[in-house]
Write a protein that holds these residues in place. Sequence first.
Motif, PDB file in Angstrom:
ATOM      1  N   GLY A 188       0.786  -1.240   0.000  1.00  0.00           N
ATOM      2  CA  GLY A 188       0.000   0.000   0.000  1.00  0.00           C
ATOM      3  C   GLY A 188       0.811   1.279   0.000  1.00  0.00           C
ATOM      4  O   GLY A 188       0.666   2.091   0.907  1.00  0.00           O
ATOM      5  N   GLY A 189       1.671   1.437  -1.004  1.00  0.00           N
ATOM      6  CA  GLY A 189       2.389   2.703  -1.128  1.00  0.00           C
ATOM      7  C   GLY A 189       3.573   2.858  -0.196  1.00  0.00           C
ATOM      8  O   GLY A 189       4.136   3.944  -0.065  1.00  0.00           O
ATOM      9  N   ILE A 190       3.997   1.784   0.493  1.00  0.00           N
ATOM     10  CA  ILE A 190       5.236   1.828   1.286  1.00  0.00           C
ATOM     11  C   ILE A 190       6.120   0.655   0.897  1.00  0.00           C
ATOM     12  O   ILE A 190       5.635  -0.474   0.750  1.00  0.00           O
ATOM     13  CB  ILE A 190       4.976   1.721   2.809  1.00  0.00           C
ATOM     14  CG1 ILE A 190       3.985   2.786   3.256  1.00  0.00           C
ATOM     15  CG2 ILE A 190       6.270   1.862   3.593  1.00  0.00           C
ATOM     16  CD1 ILE A 190       3.790   2.833   4.761  1.00  0.00           C
ATOM     17  N   GLN A 191       7.417   0.934   0.718  1.00  0.00           N
ATOM     18  CA  GLN A 191       8.369  -0.166   0.512  1.00  0.00           C
ATOM     19  C   GLN A 191       9.228  -0.294   1.769  1.00  0.00           C
ATOM     20  O   GLN A 191       9.687   0.704   2.318  1.00  0.00           O
ATOM     21  CB  GLN A 191       9.303   0.141  -0.661  1.00  0.00           C
ATOM     22  CG  GLN A 191       8.622   0.223  -2.002  1.00  0.00           C
ATOM     23  CD  GLN A 191       9.641   0.494  -3.102  1.00  0.00           C
ATOM     24  OE1 GLN A 191      10.675  -0.157  -3.181  1.00  0.00           O
ATOM     25  NE2 GLN A 191       9.340   1.463  -3.949  1.00  0.00           N
ATOM     26  N   PHE A 192       9.434  -1.539   2.172  1.00  0.00           N
ATOM     27  CA  PHE A 192      10.338  -1.824   3.280  1.00  0.00           C
ATOM     28  C   PHE A 192      11.563  -2.531   2.706  1.00  0.00           C
ATOM     29  O   PHE A 192      11.442  -3.623   2.172  1.00  0.00           O
ATOM     30  CB  PHE A 192       9.678  -2.740   4.312  1.00  0.00           C
ATOM     31  CG  PHE A 192       8.446  -2.154   4.939  1.00  0.00           C
ATOM     32  CD1 PHE A 192       8.555  -1.344   6.066  1.00  0.00           C
ATOM     33  CD2 PHE A 192       7.187  -2.416   4.409  1.00  0.00           C
ATOM     34  CE1 PHE A 192       7.426  -0.804   6.649  1.00  0.00           C
ATOM     35  CE2 PHE A 192       6.047  -1.864   4.990  1.00  0.00           C
ATOM     36  CZ  PHE A 192       6.164  -1.059   6.111  1.00  0.00           C
ATOM     37  N   LEU A 193      12.718  -1.887   2.789  1.00  0.00           N
ATOM     38  CA  LEU A 193      13.950  -2.517   2.301  1.00  0.00           C
ATOM     39  C   LEU A 193      14.805  -2.881   3.501  1.00  0.00           C
ATOM     40  O   LEU A 193      14.977  -2.065   4.408  1.00  0.00           O
ATOM     41  CB  LEU A 193      14.749  -1.559   1.414  1.00  0.00           C
ATOM     42  CG  LEU A 193      14.018  -0.822   0.301  1.00  0.00           C
ATOM     43  CD1 LEU A 193      15.031   0.003  -0.502  1.00  0.00           C
ATOM     44  CD2 LEU A 193      13.294  -1.793  -0.616  1.00  0.00           C
ATOM     45  N   MET A 194      15.340  -4.101   3.509  1.00  0.00           N
ATOM     46  CA  MET A 194      16.307  -4.464   4.544  1.00  0.00           C
ATOM     47  C   MET A 194      17.679  -4.281   3.915  1.00  0.00           C
ATOM     48  O   MET A 194      18.003  -4.937   2.919  1.00  0.00           O
ATOM     49  CB  MET A 194      16.123  -5.912   4.995  1.00  0.00           C
ATOM     50  CG  MET A 194      14.809  -6.170   5.730  1.00  0.00           C
ATOM     51  SD  MET A 194      14.600  -5.133   7.204  1.00  0.00           S
ATOM     52  CE  MET A 194      15.790  -5.874   8.294  1.00  0.00           C
ATOM     53  N   VAL A 195      18.457  -3.367   4.464  1.00  0.00           N
ATOM     54  CA  VAL A 195      19.756  -3.041   3.867  1.00  0.00           C
ATOM     55  C   VAL A 195      20.872  -3.447   4.827  1.00  0.00           C
ATOM     56  O   VAL A 195      20.785  -3.233   6.031  1.00  0.00           O
ATOM     57  CB  VAL A 195      19.840  -1.537   3.527  1.00  0.00           C
ATOM     58  CG1 VAL A 195      21.227  -1.182   3.005  1.00  0.00           C
ATOM     59  CG2 VAL A 195      18.781  -1.181   2.493  1.00  0.00           C
ATOM     60  N   CYS A 197      14.637   0.086   6.010  1.00  0.00           N
ATOM     61  CA  CYS A 197      14.508   1.411   5.416  1.00  0.00           C
ATOM     62  C   CYS A 197      13.125   1.486   4.767  1.00  0.00           C
ATOM     63  O   CYS A 197      12.749   0.586   4.027  1.00  0.00           O
ATOM     64  CB  CYS A 197      15.576   1.628   4.343  1.00  0.00           C
ATOM     65  SG  CYS A 197      17.241   1.370   4.976  1.00  0.00           S
ATOM     66  N   THR A 198      12.389   2.547   5.055  1.00  0.00           N
ATOM     67  CA  THR A 198      11.042   2.639   4.480  1.00  0.00           C
ATOM     68  C   THR A 198      10.978   3.777   3.478  1.00  0.00           C
ATOM     69  O   THR A 198      11.542   4.861   3.692  1.00  0.00           O
ATOM     70  CB  THR A 198       9.983   2.886   5.570  1.00  0.00           C
ATOM     71  OG1 THR A 198      10.380   4.024   6.317  1.00  0.00           O
ATOM     72  CG2 THR A 198       9.854   1.703   6.502  1.00  0.00           C
ATOM     73  N   LEU A 199      10.307   3.509   2.366  1.00  0.00           N
ATOM     74  CA  LEU A 199      10.104   4.527   1.338  1.00  0.00           C
ATOM     75  C   LEU A 199       8.595   4.724   1.166  1.00  0.00           C
ATOM     76  O   LEU A 199       7.876   3.758   0.891  1.00  0.00           O
ATOM     77  CB  LEU A 199      10.681   4.083  -0.014  1.00  0.00           C
ATOM     78  CG  LEU A 199      12.191   4.195  -0.234  1.00  0.00           C
ATOM     79  CD1 LEU A 199      12.933   3.112   0.543  1.00  0.00           C
ATOM     80  CD2 LEU A 199      12.502   4.084  -1.721  1.00  0.00           C
ATOM     81  N   ASN A 200       8.145   5.966   1.338  1.00  0.00           N
ATOM     82  CA  ASN A 200       6.738   6.305   1.141  1.00  0.00           C
ATOM     83  C   ASN A 200       6.541   6.815  -0.270  1.00  0.00           C
ATOM     84  O   ASN A 200       7.244   7.726  -0.693  1.00  0.00           O
ATOM     85  CB  ASN A 200       6.360   7.435   2.101  1.00  0.00           C
ATOM     86  CG  ASN A 200       5.381   6.952   3.129  1.00  0.00           C
ATOM     87  OD1 ASN A 200       4.277   6.528   2.764  1.00  0.00           O
ATOM     88  ND2 ASN A 200       5.790   6.992   4.380  1.00  0.00           N
ATOM     89  N   ARG A 201       5.550   6.274  -0.968  1.00  0.00           N
ATOM     90  CA  ARG A 201       5.334   6.694  -2.357  1.00  0.00           C
ATOM     91  C   ARG A 201       5.186   8.216  -2.444  1.00  0.00           C
ATOM     92  O   ARG A 201       5.701   8.858  -3.362  1.00  0.00           O
ATOM     93  CB  ARG A 201       4.079   6.013  -2.924  1.00  0.00           C
ATOM     94  CG  ARG A 201       3.883   6.251  -4.413  1.00  0.00           C
ATOM     95  CD  ARG A 201       2.563   5.687  -4.904  1.00  0.00           C
ATOM     96  NE  ARG A 201       2.534   4.231  -4.999  1.00  0.00           N
ATOM     97  CZ  ARG A 201       3.036   3.539  -6.018  1.00  0.00           C
ATOM     98  NH1 ARG A 201       3.608   4.161  -7.034  1.00  0.00           N
ATOM     99  NH2 ARG A 201       2.973   2.231  -6.032  1.00  0.00           N
ATOM    100  N   SER A 202       4.541   8.801  -1.444  1.00  0.00           N
ATOM    101  CA  SER A 202       4.251  10.238  -1.499  1.00  0.00           C
ATOM    102  C   SER A 202       5.516  11.100  -1.421  1.00  0.00           C
ATOM    103  O   SER A 202       5.495  12.271  -1.787  1.00  0.00           O
ATOM    104  CB  SER A 202       3.303  10.613  -0.354  1.00  0.00           C
ATOM    105  OG  SER A 202       3.900  10.242   0.872  1.00  0.00           O
ATOM    106  N   SER A 203       6.654  10.523  -0.959  1.00  0.00           N
ATOM    107  CA  SER A 203       7.875  11.333  -0.854  1.00  0.00           C
ATOM    108  C   SER A 203       8.728  11.300  -2.119  1.00  0.00           C
ATOM    109  O   SER A 203       9.820  11.864  -2.122  1.00  0.00           O
ATOM    110  CB  SER A 203       8.748  10.846   0.305  1.00  0.00           C
ATOM    111  OG  SER A 203       7.992  10.533   1.427  1.00  0.00           O
ATOM    112  N   PHE A 204       8.288  10.581  -3.152  1.00  0.00           N
ATOM    113  CA  PHE A 204       9.137  10.408  -4.348  1.00  0.00           C
ATOM    114  C   PHE A 204       8.369  10.705  -5.616  1.00  0.00           C
ATOM    115  O   PHE A 204       7.141  10.585  -5.644  1.00  0.00           O
ATOM    116  CB  PHE A 204       9.643   8.960  -4.427  1.00  0.00           C
ATOM    117  CG  PHE A 204      10.601   8.616  -3.328  1.00  0.00           C
ATOM    118  CD1 PHE A 204      11.957   8.845  -3.465  1.00  0.00           C
ATOM    119  CD2 PHE A 204      10.127   8.084  -2.136  1.00  0.00           C
ATOM    120  CE1 PHE A 204      12.839   8.546  -2.438  1.00  0.00           C
ATOM    121  CE2 PHE A 204      10.991   7.779  -1.112  1.00  0.00           C
ATOM    122  CZ  PHE A 204      12.359   8.013  -1.257  1.00  0.00           C
TER     123      PHE A 204
END
Length: 438
Positions: free
Chosen positions: A36-43, A52-59
């Motif tokens: 739902g518009g968030i990616q969770f990356l394990m780095v 690390c979380t990426l919100n669709r709305s910030s990109f």
Amino acid sequence: MTAMSRFVDIAEILDGGHDGERVAIRGWMYNKRSSGGIQFLMVRDGTGVMQCTLNRSSFDEETYNNVEKLPLESVVELEGVVKVDERAPNGRELSVNNVGGVIESQPDYPIIRKRHGVEFLLDNRHLYVRDPKLQSIFRLRAKFMEAARDWFREHGYTETQSPMFITAACEGGSTLFEVKYFDREGVYLSQSWQLYAEAMICSLGKIYTIAPSFRAEPSRTRRHLSEFWHLEVEEPWTDLDGIMKVGDELVTHIGHTLAREMPRELRMVGRDPEELLRLETPFPRITYDEAVEILQKDGVEMLWGDDFGWQQEGPLTRHFDLPFWVVGFPTGIKPFYHKPDPRRPEVTLSADLMAPEGYGEIIGGGQRIHDYDQLLERIHEDNLDPKDYSWYLDLRRWGTVPHSGFGLGIERVLMWMCKLDHIRDTIPFPRDLRRVFP
Ligand code: ATP
Ligand code: MG
């Protein structure tokens, strides 16, 4: 993409050094999921793993979608704000709003995040060494070496080395690896530094080494490698009791150091650091005779005079939560250089340290014969040729002194301290009966 802030180590972030700050990290994308518009990356960056979380709305749409398509093990630079969050795997996450350089990996990384068979993982060891659990073990291993060297330095020992190429006469035994050595026959890889160490104490006094030892172990077990790292100590004017105290202090110091300095790694591999903090000197001591009695009472097959195998050490050490010594092994099962107990010559002044919880032997050592005639007699009794031991006998002719030492298997101790059920993962590229590749 805007310019990145300074890169910091993930370990620093997880230790709480950058809470609320804007930082950048770089590493390998070990795992990912999106919902739902968030990616969770394990780095993973070599110092730790972080969410690390990426919100669709910030990109912008393109950046967000490109990241979403990245295959596992792609290398990424990410910038954002460190948030303390209970739900994140290590209690902190990076809320990302800038993506820097990316090195896209191929899409078919063989180690996907489901269970693979042991052989498959060993075939792909060159990639599997990246696994976060292995990474934690290898970091604990490095700390182990550091702690051991610190202890020796603080106690006035000198580190020295012995040759890896030896002749059979020095060690004997059925587990020697023969090597092609120019046009000479009878050259083998070292199983222990001991005989050379006995020469070196007359040069340097108290000494130790951390080096590989090689043993052609004929069977596959959970606790034997054909190449293992051996921490060995030898010291003049020290008797059996003295060398056991060295073992007590050294093992306790290493255990405490791992628990104090790497609790996160210990928890990650499955060991509660509190358990290692409970290590306390001196470790209990039981005699070989008592060990035989305990085993016989338990119905384990064991006769006085037999050596312990896994079938004995497993059940014996399950009686204990902390390490303990077994003292006084029969003369018949120990090599010729072990000093017979003057009060009871059928046993030697020898001791093995046993790790608890079913792990078994981690140290073997004792007092050496320093008397020329007694050593010669034991050589004859064991049907060995004194000519083969001429240099070793010489040590008893000029400046001989009571002395003792031991050998500690680094992987054995790590296996126990990390609570692993197999020795293989304590070393990056394990070598055993069947495996020398990769
Ligand atoms: P074991 O009976 O368990 O095979 P050992 O009595 O042959 O061991 P020692 O010669 O006493 O072993 O060696 C000293 C230490 O080196 C052992 O206490 C153990 O910790 C370690 N060690 C010995 N052989 C191996 C091996 N094949 N793989 C890993 N560690 C080993
Ligand atoms: Mg032994």
